[in-house]
Write an enzyme that holds these catalytic residues in place. Structure first.
Site, PDB file in Angstrom:
ATOM      1  N   LYS A  98       4.103 -17.992  -9.566  1.00  0.00           N
ATOM      2  CA  LYS A  98       3.608 -17.240  -8.402  1.00  0.00           C
ATOM      3  C   LYS A  98       2.575 -18.072  -7.656  1.00  0.00           C
ATOM      4  O   LYS A  98       1.597 -18.534  -8.254  1.00  0.00           O
ATOM      5  CB  LYS A  98       2.963 -15.932  -8.888  1.00  0.00           C
ATOM      6  CG  LYS A  98       2.254 -15.150  -7.797  1.00  0.00           C
ATOM      7  CD  LYS A  98       1.754 -13.826  -8.331  1.00  0.00           C
ATOM      8  CE  LYS A  98       1.023 -13.038  -7.277  1.00  0.00           C
ATOM      9  NZ  LYS A  98      -0.302 -13.560  -6.943  1.00  0.00           N
ATOM     10  N   GLY A 114      -6.398  -8.297 -10.271  1.00  0.00           N
ATOM     11  CA  GLY A 114      -7.550  -8.138 -11.162  1.00  0.00           C
ATOM     12  C   GLY A 114      -8.618  -7.328 -10.437  1.00  0.00           C
ATOM     13  O   GLY A 114      -8.578  -7.199  -9.211  1.00  0.00           O
ATOM     14  N   HIS A 163      -1.540 -15.708  -2.443  1.00  0.00           N
ATOM     15  CA  HIS A 163      -2.560 -14.912  -3.119  1.00  0.00           C
ATOM     16  C   HIS A 163      -3.161 -13.879  -2.149  1.00  0.00           C
ATOM     17  O   HIS A 163      -4.341 -13.553  -2.217  1.00  0.00           O
ATOM     18  CB  HIS A 163      -3.662 -15.836  -3.652  1.00  0.00           C
ATOM     19  CG  HIS A 163      -4.192 -15.465  -5.003  1.00  0.00           C
ATOM     20  ND1 HIS A 163      -3.882 -16.163  -6.149  1.00  0.00           N
ATOM     21  CD2 HIS A 163      -5.031 -14.473  -5.399  1.00  0.00           C
ATOM     22  CE1 HIS A 163      -4.517 -15.639  -7.179  1.00  0.00           C
ATOM     23  NE2 HIS A 163      -5.227 -14.587  -6.754  1.00  0.00           N
ATOM     24  N   ARG A 194      -2.309  -5.081  -2.166  1.00  0.00           N
ATOM     25  CA  ARG A 194      -3.315  -4.110  -1.720  1.00  0.00           C
ATOM     26  C   ARG A 194      -2.763  -2.692  -1.552  1.00  0.00           C
ATOM     27  O   ARG A 194      -3.466  -1.732  -1.894  1.00  0.00           O
ATOM     28  CB  ARG A 194      -3.963  -4.590  -0.422  1.00  0.00           C
ATOM     29  CG  ARG A 194      -4.811  -5.859  -0.626  1.00  0.00           C
ATOM     30  CD  ARG A 194      -5.374  -6.376   0.663  1.00  0.00           C
ATOM     31  NE  ARG A 194      -6.126  -7.613   0.510  1.00  0.00           N
ATOM     32  CZ  ARG A 194      -5.597  -8.835   0.524  1.00  0.00           C
ATOM     33  NH1 ARG A 194      -4.278  -8.986   0.679  1.00  0.00           N
ATOM     34  NH2 ARG A 194      -6.349  -9.903   0.377  1.00  0.00           N
TER      35      ARG A 194
HETATM   36  C1  FMN Z   1      -7.998  -7.194  -5.403  1.00  0.00           C
HETATM   37  C2  FMN Z   1      -6.970  -8.259  -5.637  1.00  0.00           C
HETATM   38  C3  FMN Z   1      -6.945  -8.928  -6.860  1.00  0.00           C
HETATM   39  C4  FMN Z   1      -5.960  -9.897  -7.112  1.00  0.00           C
HETATM   40  N1  FMN Z   1      -5.899 -10.490  -8.344  1.00  0.00           N
HETATM   41  C5  FMN Z   1      -4.895 -11.357  -8.623  1.00  0.00           C
HETATM   42  C6  FMN Z   1      -4.743 -11.900  -9.930  1.00  0.00           C
HETATM   43  O1  FMN Z   1      -5.513 -11.602 -10.843  1.00  0.00           O
HETATM   44  N2  FMN Z   1      -3.713 -12.745 -10.141  1.00  0.00           N
HETATM   45  C7  FMN Z   1      -2.841 -13.102  -9.142  1.00  0.00           C
HETATM   46  O2  FMN Z   1      -1.921 -13.877  -9.353  1.00  0.00           O
HETATM   47  N3  FMN Z   1      -2.962 -12.580  -7.905  1.00  0.00           N
HETATM   48  C8  FMN Z   1      -3.944 -11.715  -7.624  1.00  0.00           C
HETATM   49  N4  FMN Z   1      -4.037 -11.179  -6.378  1.00  0.00           N
HETATM   50  C9  FMN Z   1      -3.016 -11.516  -5.354  1.00  0.00           C
HETATM   51  C10 FMN Z   1      -1.850 -10.526  -5.433  1.00  0.00           C
HETATM   52  O3  FMN Z   1      -1.122 -10.679  -6.636  1.00  0.00           O
HETATM   53  C11 FMN Z   1      -0.860 -10.735  -4.284  1.00  0.00           C
HETATM   54  O4  FMN Z   1      -0.461 -12.076  -4.250  1.00  0.00           O
HETATM   55  C12 FMN Z   1      -1.428 -10.335  -2.926  1.00  0.00           C
HETATM   56  O5  FMN Z   1      -2.300  -9.232  -3.039  1.00  0.00           O
HETATM   57  C13 FMN Z   1      -0.283  -9.989  -1.991  1.00  0.00           C
HETATM   58  O6  FMN Z   1      -0.755  -9.681  -0.717  1.00  0.00           O
HETATM   59  P1  FMN Z   1      -0.966  -8.167  -0.176  1.00  0.00           P
HETATM   60  O7  FMN Z   1      -2.224  -7.678  -0.815  1.00  0.00           O
HETATM   61  O8  FMN Z   1      -1.098  -8.380   1.272  1.00  0.00           O
HETATM   62  O9  FMN Z   1       0.240  -7.367  -0.595  1.00  0.00           O
HETATM   63  C14 FMN Z   1      -5.018 -10.222  -6.099  1.00  0.00           C
HETATM   64  C15 FMN Z   1      -5.048  -9.546  -4.872  1.00  0.00           C
HETATM   65  C16 FMN Z   1      -6.001  -8.570  -4.635  1.00  0.00           C
HETATM   66  C17 FMN Z   1      -5.993  -7.849  -3.310  1.00  0.00           C
END
Ligand code: FMN
Length: 376
Positions: A248, A105, A272, A327
């Site tokens: 998840k 998001g 997350h 990311r």
């Molecule tokens: C900016 C940002 C927003 C995120 N928003 C959500 C979300 O709305 N729903 C969700 O399940 N996970 C969300 N996540 C977690 C990601 O789905 C994911 O689990 C996580 O980014 C994985 O780690 P990485 O960024 O190291 O690849 C978000 C992560 C980031 C960086």
């Protein structure tokens, strides 16, 4: 693999990537970390911190990345790796590589219409977007989108049914329920920047521009989100849709067992991205126990800290069917828009292919737990 065929392999990736022909700047970053550097320069601090940051002391954020350094690959040799096949089938969809885009998001802090831009990049890269907000506009354009729709469920039956029907309505191929978001967490970087979610509706902030919280009283982010969400939610979603339900945010093997018993079709081992409970176990370290508990009954995916193809290979060796990245595509997006996202996905896929070749693994089906060892 001899040096010549490795180079041929690499040259064929280069030749097959339209991005190599694109503007010079695209050739700048040679890995995901360098994409982050470019993104950091282009984004407002508040947006960069929102994306890069984790919760509190960011221990889990760091642990996710560092965990890959605690496991070593034990490559096999004398295997014909002239061709390396990274394709995978997931819930009836054939993907060219086991790398999906995690739901994120707040993309609108990077550029307007960012979800559509990322969806287009996913489409071009023949991968699957797990959409946090739904890219309805792209669907209306008639493009054959491959996507799963993510929801952070509001815990009433009515809302669960509505979410399930809506996912079917927009052509989602699976429902992804985020289960680790009972409370919005305590993110120091956001608190320091006086960030609040209302800012996302104000448009993309320019680097250096002064941005005030929309609702100063709520600028500290933490507060209840879905505190009453329990396993019933799955039954409610299931009553309204036949789509696969993927949970998840599972880290404990006990929860993996419960998820399978309650009829989940898949699990994503995730914390997350280190954004919820600080001190939670790194996902790579959580993966083996979850895989053991699930015992092949449903696919186990994982995300968190994957920045290189060889990280992905380690996750696959520990039993992940596929991985998601959060990311990295956002760094690509902030650096160069849609081509940047495509380049990041391509780069991770190319690195994975090369890592598989150098580890003597011509396809995902040959990868086993014996390919990795944890340091003593
Ligand atoms: C900016 C940002 C927003 C995120 N928003 C959500 C979300 O709305 N729903 C969700 O399940 N996970 C969300 N996540 C977690 C990601 O789905 C994911 O689990 C996580 O980014 C994985 O780690 P990485 O960024 O190291 O690849 C978000 C992560 C980031 C960086």
């Amino acid at each position: 693999m001899n040096r010549r065929s490795a180079l041929t392999l690499f040259a064929s990736y280069v030749a097959s990537s339209p991005l190599f022909a694109a503007e010079d700047e695209l050739l700048g970053p040679v890995n995901v970390h360098e994409f982050e550097d470019v993104a950091k320069r282009k984004l407002h601090k508040l947006a960069y911190d929102f994306i890069a940051g984790g919760v509190e002391d960011e221990r889990t954020l760091r642990a996710n990345v560092e965990a890959y350094g605690h496991w070593d690959l034990v490559p096999r040799v004398m295997v014909d790796v002239t061709n390396v096949d990274t394709s995978v089938e997931l819930f009836g969809l054939k993907l060219e590589q086991p790398i999906l885009i995690a739901p994120t998001g707040g993309k609108d802090l990077v550029m307007p219409g960012a979800e559509e831009v990322v969806a287009k990049a996913a489409l071009k890269s023949k991968t699957l977007l797990c959409s946090a907000t739904g890219a309805r506009k792209l669907l209306e354009s008639g493009e054959p989108l491959m996507w799963w729709v993510n929801g952070i469920g509001q815990a009433t039956k009515e809302q669960a049914v509505h979410f399930a029907r809506r996912t079917e309505d927009v052509g989602g191929k699976a429902i992804v329920l985020t289960v680790d978001n009972a409370y919005q967490s305590n993110r120091d970087r956001n608190n320091r920047n006086r960030f609040d979610y209302g800012m996302m509706r104000l448009g993309v902030p320019k680097p250096g521009e002064e941005v005030k919280p929309v609702n100063p009283a709520r600028a500290a982010m933490w507060g209840p989100h879905t505190p009453s969400l329990t396993w019933n939610y799955i039954d409610w979603v299931r009553s309204a849709s036949k789509l696969p339900i993927i949970l998840k945010g599972i880290l404990a093997p006990e929860d993996a067992e419960l998820a399978v018993q309650r009829g989940a079709s898949g699990i994503v081992v995730s914390n997350h991205g280190g954004r919820q409970l600080d001190g939670a176990i790194a996902t790579l370290d959580a993966l083996p126990d979850v895989v053991q508990a699930v015992a092949g009954r449903v696919p186990v995916l994982m995300d968190g800290g994957l920045r290189r193809g060889n990280d992905i290979l380690k996750a696959l060796s520990l039993g992940a069917k596929a991985v998601l990245v959060g990311r990295p595509p956002l760094w690509g997006l902030a650096a160069f828009g849609q081509p940047g996202v495509e380049r990041v996905l391509w780069m991770l896929g190319a690195e994975l292919k090369l890592a598989m070749a150098l580890a003597g693994q011509p396809s995902l089906s040959t990868i086993t737990r014996r390919l990795v060892r944890k340091h003593a």
